[in-house]
Design a protein around this motif. Structure first.
Motif, mmCIF file in Angstrom:
data_model
loop_
_atom_site.group_PDB
_atom_site.id
_atom_site.type_symbol
_atom_site.label_atom_id
_atom_site.label_comp_id
_atom_site.label_asym_id
_atom_site.label_seq_id
_atom_site.Cartn_x
_atom_site.Cartn_y
_atom_site.Cartn_z
ATOM 1 N N LEU A 1 0.858 -1.179 0.000
ATOM 2 C CA LEU A 1 0.000 0.000 0.000
ATOM 3 C C LEU A 1 0.891 1.226 0.000
ATOM 4 C CD1 LEU A 1 -2.872 -0.455 2.647
ATOM 5 C CD2 LEU A 1 -3.138 -0.178 0.183
ATOM 6 N N ARG A 2 0.384 2.330 -0.560
ATOM 7 C CA ARG A 2 1.108 3.581 -0.471
ATOM 8 C C ARG A 2 0.212 4.630 0.176
ATOM 9 N NH1 ARG A 2 3.545 7.449 -5.241
ATOM 10 N NH2 ARG A 2 1.315 7.965 -5.470
ATOM 11 N N LEU A 3 0.701 5.171 1.274
ATOM 12 C CA LEU A 3 -0.003 6.252 1.951
ATOM 13 C C LEU A 3 0.540 7.594 1.469
ATOM 14 C CD1 LEU A 3 -0.080 4.936 5.627
ATOM 15 C CD2 LEU A 3 -1.662 4.447 3.751
ATOM 16 N N SER A 4 -0.353 8.572 1.410
ATOM 17 C CA SER A 4 0.039 9.926 1.011
ATOM 18 C C SER A 4 -0.308 10.909 2.118
ATOM 19 C CB SER A 4 -0.682 10.338 -0.272
ATOM 20 O OG SER A 4 -0.362 9.480 -1.340
ATOM 21 N N CYS A 5 0.521 11.935 2.240
ATOM 22 C CA CYS A 5 0.300 12.966 3.250
ATOM 23 C C CYS A 5 0.573 14.325 2.613
ATOM 24 C CB CYS A 5 1.228 12.755 4.437
ATOM 25 S SG CYS A 5 1.236 14.108 5.635
ATOM 26 N N VAL A 6 -0.451 15.151 2.561
ATOM 27 C CA VAL A 6 -0.289 16.513 2.061
ATOM 28 C C VAL A 6 -0.212 17.449 3.259
ATOM 29 C CG1 VAL A 6 -1.257 18.362 0.685
ATOM 30 C CG2 VAL A 6 -1.536 15.989 -0.061
ATOM 31 N N ALA A 7 0.910 18.133 3.382
ATOM 32 C CA ALA A 7 1.109 19.077 4.480
ATOM 33 C C ALA A 7 1.347 20.463 3.890
ATOM 34 C CB ALA A 7 2.295 18.663 5.340
ATOM 35 N N SER A 8 0.585 21.426 4.361
ATOM 36 C CA SER A 8 0.693 22.772 3.803
ATOM 37 C C SER A 8 0.559 23.815 4.909
ATOM 38 C CB SER A 8 -0.396 22.990 2.746
ATOM 39 O OG SER A 8 -1.682 22.821 3.338
ATOM 40 N N GLY A 9 0.941 25.048 4.568
ATOM 41 C CA GLY A 9 0.812 26.142 5.526
ATOM 42 C C GLY A 9 2.036 26.380 6.374
ATOM 43 N N PHE A 10 3.181 25.836 5.953
ATOM 44 C CA PHE A 10 4.405 26.046 6.726
ATOM 45 C C PHE A 10 4.798 27.526 6.690
ATOM 46 C CE2 PHE A 10 5.230 21.789 7.717
ATOM 47 C CZ PHE A 10 4.977 20.996 6.606
ATOM 48 N N THR A 11 5.186 28.042 7.851
ATOM 49 C CA THR A 11 5.628 29.430 7.935
ATOM 50 C C THR A 11 7.113 29.537 8.277
ATOM 51 O OG1 THR A 11 4.961 29.555 10.259
ATOM 52 C CG2 THR A 11 3.351 30.260 8.608
ATOM 53 N N LEU A 12 7.718 28.443 8.689
ATOM 54 C CA LEU A 12 9.144 28.420 8.981
ATOM 55 C C LEU A 12 9.875 27.694 7.854
ATOM 56 C CD1 LEU A 12 8.957 27.668 12.800
ATOM 57 C CD2 LEU A 12 9.232 29.874 11.664
ATOM 58 N N ASP A 13 11.209 27.838 7.832
ATOM 59 C CA ASP A 13 11.971 27.371 6.673
ATOM 60 C C ASP A 13 12.149 25.858 6.600
ATOM 61 O OD1 ASP A 13 14.222 30.246 6.762
ATOM 62 O OD2 ASP A 13 12.279 29.948 5.777
ATOM 63 N N TYR A 14 12.108 25.198 7.737
ATOM 64 C CA TYR A 14 12.424 23.776 7.742
ATOM 65 C C TYR A 14 11.296 22.984 8.401
ATOM 66 C CZ TYR A 14 16.967 25.897 6.985
ATOM 67 O OH TYR A 14 17.987 26.652 6.490
ATOM 68 N N TYR A 15 11.163 21.744 7.997
ATOM 69 C CA TYR A 15 10.113 20.929 8.596
ATOM 70 C C TYR A 15 10.464 19.457 8.540
ATOM 71 C CZ TYR A 15 8.885 20.476 3.670
ATOM 72 O OH TYR A 15 8.940 20.257 2.335
ATOM 73 N N GLY A 16 9.831 18.740 9.432
ATOM 74 C CA GLY A 16 9.933 17.286 9.426
ATOM 75 C C GLY A 16 8.531 16.724 9.246
ATOM 76 N N ILE A 17 8.446 15.622 8.538
ATOM 77 C CA ILE A 17 7.186 14.915 8.342
ATOM 78 C C ILE A 17 7.355 13.517 8.906
ATOM 79 C CG2 ILE A 17 5.475 14.061 6.712
ATOM 80 C CD1 ILE A 17 5.580 17.055 6.714
ATOM 81 N N GLY A 18 6.388 13.096 9.684
ATOM 82 C CA GLY A 18 6.472 11.771 10.290
ATOM 83 C C GLY A 18 5.225 10.949 10.074
ATOM 84 N N TRP A 19 5.430 9.647 9.998
ATOM 85 C CA TRP A 19 4.323 8.692 9.983
ATOM 86 C C TRP A 19 4.338 7.927 11.297
ATOM 87 C CZ3 TRP A 19 0.432 8.561 6.619
ATOM 88 C CH2 TRP A 19 0.613 9.132 5.352
ATOM 89 N N PHE A 20 3.172 7.833 11.899
ATOM 90 C CA PHE A 20 2.996 7.116 13.154
ATOM 91 C C PHE A 20 1.818 6.164 13.003
ATOM 92 C CE2 PHE A 20 5.872 9.680 15.749
ATOM 93 C CZ PHE A 20 6.029 10.784 14.930
ATOM 94 N N ARG A 21 1.709 5.207 13.892
ATOM 95 C CA ARG A 21 0.571 4.305 13.833
ATOM 96 C C ARG A 21 0.135 3.904 15.232
ATOM 97 N NH1 ARG A 21 3.530 -1.023 11.166
ATOM 98 N NH2 ARG A 21 4.700 -1.683 13.029
ATOM 99 N N GLN A 22 -1.136 3.562 15.326
ATOM 100 C CA GLN A 22 -1.674 3.109 16.604
ATOM 101 C C GLN A 22 -2.653 1.974 16.350
ATOM 102 O OE1 GLN A 22 -3.444 6.130 19.124
ATOM 103 N NE2 GLN A 22 -3.105 4.873 20.934
ATOM 104 N N ALA A 23 -2.328 0.829 16.914
ATOM 105 C CA ALA A 23 -3.203 -0.334 16.818
ATOM 106 C C ALA A 23 -4.137 -0.353 18.030
ATOM 107 C CB ALA A 23 -2.373 -1.609 16.772
ATOM 108 N N PRO A 24 -5.281 -1.023 17.919
ATOM 109 C CA PRO A 24 -6.228 -1.074 19.041
ATOM 110 C C PRO A 24 -5.568 -1.606 20.298
ATOM 111 C CG PRO A 24 -7.249 -1.912 17.064
ATOM 112 C CD PRO A 24 -5.796 -1.707 16.732
#
Length: 132
Positions: A18-41
């Motif tokens: 499977l391929r998950l996609s994440c669109v992140a927008s609205g950054f106001t600072l120059d640098y950013y990190g993007i993370g994927w997390f998960r939680q099972a029941p």
């Protein structure tokens, strides 16, 4: 304000992809990190993978190393999580998160961000179910 939206979850058989996609927008600072997390029941949230905009550094949890790949398409403001060789234990709600900073995020900062989960903006989550 940073907005984060995930998509791409679903039902897949063990061994599938499977391929998950994440669109992140609205950054106001120059640098950013993007993370994927998960939680099972019934389980705590855990980090899966993170990527830094500074130098493209990536971090993977041991449980997904060699099976999952995180990547980013800057032109589309989209981060992907390609998940291969999926196992039933990968079943969880997957969340994308974003954190912007005024200073670069080298690997050692990314690692700490990812493990602690210190991200300011989170998506709503997408369900991934691995079952035959």
């Amino acid at each position: 304000q940073v907005q984060v939206v995930e998509s791409g979850g679903g039902l897949v058989q063990p061994g599938g992809s499977l391929r998950l996609s994440c669109v992140a927008s609205g950054f106001t600072l120059d640098y950013y990190g993007i993370g994927w997390f998960r939680q099972a029941p019934g389980k705590k949230r855990e980090e899966v993978s993170c990527i830094s905009s500074s130098d493209g550094s990536t971090y993977y949890a041991d449980s997904v190393k060699g099976r999952f790949t995180i990547s980013r398409d800057n032109a589309k403001n989209t981060t992907y999580l390609q998940m291969n060789s999926l196992k039933p234990e990968d079943t969880a709600v997957y969340y994308c998160a974003a954190e912007s900073r005024s200073e670069p995020i080298p690997f050692w900062k990314l690692h700490r961000l990812c493990v602690i989960g210190d991200f300011g903006s989170w998506g709503q989550g997408t369900q991934v179910t691995v079952s035959s």
